[in-house]
Design a protein around this motif. Structure first.
Motif, PDB file in Angstrom:
ATOM      1  N   GLN A 209       0.754  -1.343  -0.118  1.00  0.00           N
ATOM      2  CA  GLN A 209      -0.015   0.004  -0.006  1.00  0.00           C
ATOM      3  C   GLN A 209       0.755   1.335  -0.084  1.00  0.00           C
ATOM      4  N   ALA A 210       2.098   1.143   0.582  1.00  0.00           N
ATOM      5  CA  ALA A 210       2.792   2.193   0.668  1.00  0.00           C
ATOM      6  C   ALA A 210       3.409   2.432  -0.621  1.00  0.00           C
ATOM      7  N   ILE A 211       3.636   1.499  -1.448  1.00  0.00           N
ATOM      8  CA  ILE A 211       4.365   1.756  -2.726  1.00  0.00           C
ATOM      9  C   ILE A 211       3.253   2.273  -3.758  1.00  0.00           C
ATOM     10  N   LEU A 212       1.923   1.760  -3.690  1.00  0.00           N
ATOM     11  CA  LEU A 212       0.937   2.185  -4.398  1.00  0.00           C
ATOM     12  C   LEU A 212       0.548   3.607  -4.306  1.00  0.00           C
ATOM     13  N   ALA A 213       0.594   4.173  -2.996  1.00  0.00           N
ATOM     14  CA  ALA A 213       0.355   5.516  -2.489  1.00  0.00           C
ATOM     15  C   ALA A 213       1.569   6.437  -2.867  1.00  0.00           C
ATOM     16  N   LEU A 214       2.767   5.873  -3.030  1.00  0.00           N
ATOM     17  CA  LEU A 214       3.930   6.783  -3.833  1.00  0.00           C
ATOM     18  C   LEU A 214       3.710   7.000  -5.205  1.00  0.00           C
ATOM     19  N   GLY A 215       3.075   5.878  -5.903  1.00  0.00           N
ATOM     20  CA  GLY A 215       2.672   5.994  -7.156  1.00  0.00           C
ATOM     21  C   GLY A 215       1.889   7.017  -7.662  1.00  0.00           C
ATOM     22  N   ALA A 216       0.963   7.226  -6.695  1.00  0.00           N
ATOM     23  CA  ALA A 216      -0.051   8.544  -6.715  1.00  0.00           C
ATOM     24  C   ALA A 216       0.342   9.886  -6.705  1.00  0.00           C
ATOM     25  N   MET A 217       1.505   9.812  -6.174  1.00  0.00           N
ATOM     26  CA  MET A 217       2.420  11.059  -5.799  1.00  0.00           C
ATOM     27  C   MET A 217       2.912  11.796  -7.175  1.00  0.00           C
ATOM     28  N   ASP A 218       2.802  11.028  -8.087  1.00  0.00           N
ATOM     29  CA  ASP A 218       3.580  11.799  -9.415  1.00  0.00           C
ATOM     30  C   ASP A 218       4.896  12.243  -9.024  1.00  0.00           C
ATOM     31  N   ASP A 219       5.467  13.446  -9.657  1.00  0.00           N
ATOM     32  CA  ASP A 219       6.847  13.816  -9.700  1.00  0.00           C
ATOM     33  C   ASP A 219       7.315  13.966  -8.198  1.00  0.00           C
ATOM     34  N   ALA A 220       6.597  14.032  -7.272  1.00  0.00           N
ATOM     35  CA  ALA A 220       6.892  14.110  -5.815  1.00  0.00           C
ATOM     36  C   ALA A 220       7.425  12.767  -5.402  1.00  0.00           C
ATOM     37  N   ALA A 221       7.289  11.886  -6.033  1.00  0.00           N
ATOM     38  CA  ALA A 221       7.777  10.462  -5.554  1.00  0.00           C
ATOM     39  C   ALA A 221       9.176  10.200  -6.010  1.00  0.00           C
ATOM     40  N   ARG A 222       9.359  10.880  -7.176  1.00  0.00           N
ATOM     41  CA  ARG A 222      10.812  10.492  -7.777  1.00  0.00           C
ATOM     42  C   ARG A 222      11.936  10.305  -6.617  1.00  0.00           C
ATOM     43  N   THR A 223      11.900  10.862  -5.683  1.00  0.00           N
ATOM     44  CA  THR A 223      13.028  10.874  -4.676  1.00  0.00           C
ATOM     45  C   THR A 223      12.822   9.378  -3.877  1.00  0.00           C
ATOM     46  N   ALA A 224      11.691   8.890  -4.040  1.00  0.00           N
ATOM     47  CA  ALA A 224      11.572   7.455  -3.622  1.00  0.00           C
ATOM     48  C   ALA A 224      12.015   6.468  -4.496  1.00  0.00           C
ATOM     49  N   VAL A 225      12.193   6.620  -5.902  1.00  0.00           N
ATOM     50  CA  VAL A 225      12.310   5.664  -6.730  1.00  0.00           C
ATOM     51  C   VAL A 225      13.479   4.605  -6.226  1.00  0.00           C
ATOM     52  N   PRO A 226      14.430   5.014  -6.049  1.00  0.00           N
ATOM     53  CA  PRO A 226      15.460   3.912  -5.423  1.00  0.00           C
ATOM     54  C   PRO A 226      14.932   2.898  -4.461  1.00  0.00           C
ATOM     55  N   GLN A 227      14.323   3.337  -3.467  1.00  0.00           N
ATOM     56  CA  GLN A 227      13.544   2.354  -2.448  1.00  0.00           C
ATOM     57  C   GLN A 227      12.189   1.663  -3.261  1.00  0.00           C
ATOM     58  N   ILE A 228      11.907   2.100  -4.233  1.00  0.00           N
ATOM     59  CA  ILE A 228      10.585   1.521  -4.749  1.00  0.00           C
ATOM     60  C   ILE A 228      11.179   0.325  -5.717  1.00  0.00           C
ATOM     61  N   ALA A 229      12.321   0.682  -6.475  1.00  0.00           N
ATOM     62  CA  ALA A 229      12.952  -0.285  -7.378  1.00  0.00           C
ATOM     63  C   ALA A 229      13.398  -1.370  -6.476  1.00  0.00           C
ATOM     64  N   ALA A 230      13.977  -1.108  -5.078  1.00  0.00           N
ATOM     65  CA  ALA A 230      14.444  -2.072  -4.352  1.00  0.00           C
ATOM     66  C   ALA A 230      13.579  -3.148  -3.905  1.00  0.00           C
ATOM     67  N   ALA A 231      12.488  -2.708  -4.076  1.00  0.00           N
ATOM     68  CA  ALA A 231      11.301  -3.625  -3.622  1.00  0.00           C
ATOM     69  C   ALA A 231      10.959  -4.862  -4.848  1.00  0.00           C
ATOM     70  N   LEU A 232      11.629  -4.521  -5.920  1.00  0.00           N
ATOM     71  CA  LEU A 232      11.555  -5.617  -7.107  1.00  0.00           C
ATOM     72  C   LEU A 232      12.160  -6.716  -6.771  1.00  0.00           C
ATOM     73  N   GLY A 233      13.018  -7.001  -5.547  1.00  0.00           N
ATOM     74  CA  GLY A 233      13.435  -8.192  -5.225  1.00  0.00           C
ATOM     75  C   GLY A 233      12.719  -8.772  -4.193  1.00  0.00           C
ATOM     76  N   ASP A 234      11.465  -8.265  -3.847  1.00  0.00           N
ATOM     77  CA  ASP A 234      10.740  -8.965  -2.809  1.00  0.00           C
ATOM     78  C   ASP A 234       9.383  -9.517  -3.388  1.00  0.00           C
ATOM     79  N   GLU A 235       9.104 -10.854  -3.411  1.00  0.00           N
ATOM     80  CA  GLU A 235       8.190 -11.423  -4.142  1.00  0.00           C
ATOM     81  C   GLU A 235       6.963 -10.651  -3.915  1.00  0.00           C
ATOM     82  N   HIS A 236       6.855 -10.416  -2.571  1.00  0.00           N
ATOM     83  CA  HIS A 236       5.586  -9.670  -2.199  1.00  0.00           C
ATOM     84  C   HIS A 236       5.310  -8.539  -2.864  1.00  0.00           C
ATOM     85  N   THR A 237       6.027  -7.759  -2.984  1.00  0.00           N
ATOM     86  CA  THR A 237       6.006  -6.348  -3.637  1.00  0.00           C
ATOM     87  C   THR A 237       6.328  -5.932  -4.699  1.00  0.00           C
ATOM     88  N   ARG A 238       6.943  -7.044  -5.704  1.00  0.00           N
ATOM     89  CA  ARG A 238       7.525  -6.895  -6.746  1.00  0.00           C
ATOM     90  C   ARG A 238       6.386  -6.311  -7.802  1.00  0.00           C
TER      91      ARG A 238
END
Length: 291
Positions: A209-238
């Motif tokens: 839900q935190a990832i999906l909420a970040l996705g709704a923030m548009d450009d403001a969420a770009r600072t969190a892109v590295p953390q979101i990308a790291a979640a690709l390695g998690d089978e639950h959040t990929r």
């Protein structure tokens, strides 16, 4: 009683009903002052009718706020529910009733609780009231109450964001805080750092839900892109992370390698969302679009 008498009696009853309710369902023949006077009627139906008609007057029944508020303590659940509903219909003029409405949130009757929440949303008492209310009611077992408070807080928009950031720290309501922040969208950009921090949460549903909420923030969420990308390695959040990176149109190079590999996955959902994300970032890539 003779048949003729019964007919006359019925006519008098019907005539009385027409005078009371008016042709459009309103108690057009009664002033607000007179309706307030009927709130103390011995007949339960008459009391409920007076309560409802005051609510139907909306802001014009502001003088009824105090007497309606007193009815929130009535022994009858019907009276409490109808009084709460009418206060909500009066709107912001009924803000003084907020403390009494808050007291109904622990009412044994779910209909009373629902009407209290709906009324609070309508009178807009402000984030200082609504956010503590949000924290309290999202722990309520009644889905109807939860739905109404989610809607009410979402409608508060940007003004609710500081309180929702605080709510992210409460383990019992963090999930719902993410849901509402996602609903508010870019206006909640102040919450990006706090949402990014929730990606470290031990619970998969919170991270998603935190990832999906970040996705709704548009450009403001770009600072969190590295953390979101790291979640690709998690089978639950990929899946969520793949979707959001595509939504933001920002896929780091190493993350793109992972997503391209996942596009070949036998997991149909993962493969589909990976291709969609790549197509969002590379709309001119015929190889991706043709798959």
């Amino acid at each position: 009683m003779t048949s003729l008498s019964r007919r006359y009696g019925l006519c008098f009853v019907l005539a009385g009903s027409i005078v009371l309710s008016g042709t459009d369902g309103q108690a057009a023949d009664f002033s607000v002052k007179e309706l307030i006077g009927q709130l103390g009627a011995a007949d339960a139906a008459a009391r409920l009718l007076a309560i409802d008609q005051l609510g139907a007057r909306g802001v014009n029944a502001a003088a009824a706020v105090a007497p309606l508020t007193s009815l929130l303590k009535d022994a009858s659940a019907d009276v409490r529910a109808h009084a709460a509903k009418s206060l909500g219909e009066i709107g912001e003029q009924a803000r003084s009733a907020a403390p009494a409405l808050l007291s109904l949130l622990k009412d044994d009757n779910p209909t009373v609780r629902r009407q209290a929440v709906k009324a609070l949303g309508a009178i807009r008492p402000g984030p200082k009231v609504m956010i503590p209310l949000f924290v309290q009611l999202m722990k309520d077992s009644d889905p109807g109450v939860q739905m109404r408070i989610l809607s009410a807080v979402s409608e508060a928009g940007q003004s609710a964001v500081p309180g929702l950031i605080g709510a992210l720290k409460d383990d019992e309501v963090a999930y719902w805080a993410c849901v509402v922040l996602r609903q508010i969208g870019p206006a909640a950009k102040e919450a990006v750092p706090a949402l990014a921090e929730k990606l470290k949460d031990s619970r998969p549903d919170i991270r998603i839900q935190a990832i999906l909420a970040l996705g709704a923030m548009d450009d403001a969420a770009r600072t969190a892109v590295p953390q979101i990308a790291a979640a690709l390695g998690d089978e639950h959040t990929r899946n969520a992370a793949t979707f959001v990176l595509g939504q933001l149109g920002n896929i780091p190079a190493d993350a793109e390698q992972t997503i391209r590999a996942n596009a070949e996955s036998k997991d149909r959902f993962l493969s589909t969302v990976s291709l969609w994300s790549l197509a969002r970032v590379h709309p001119q890539d015929a190889a991706i679009r043709g798959r």
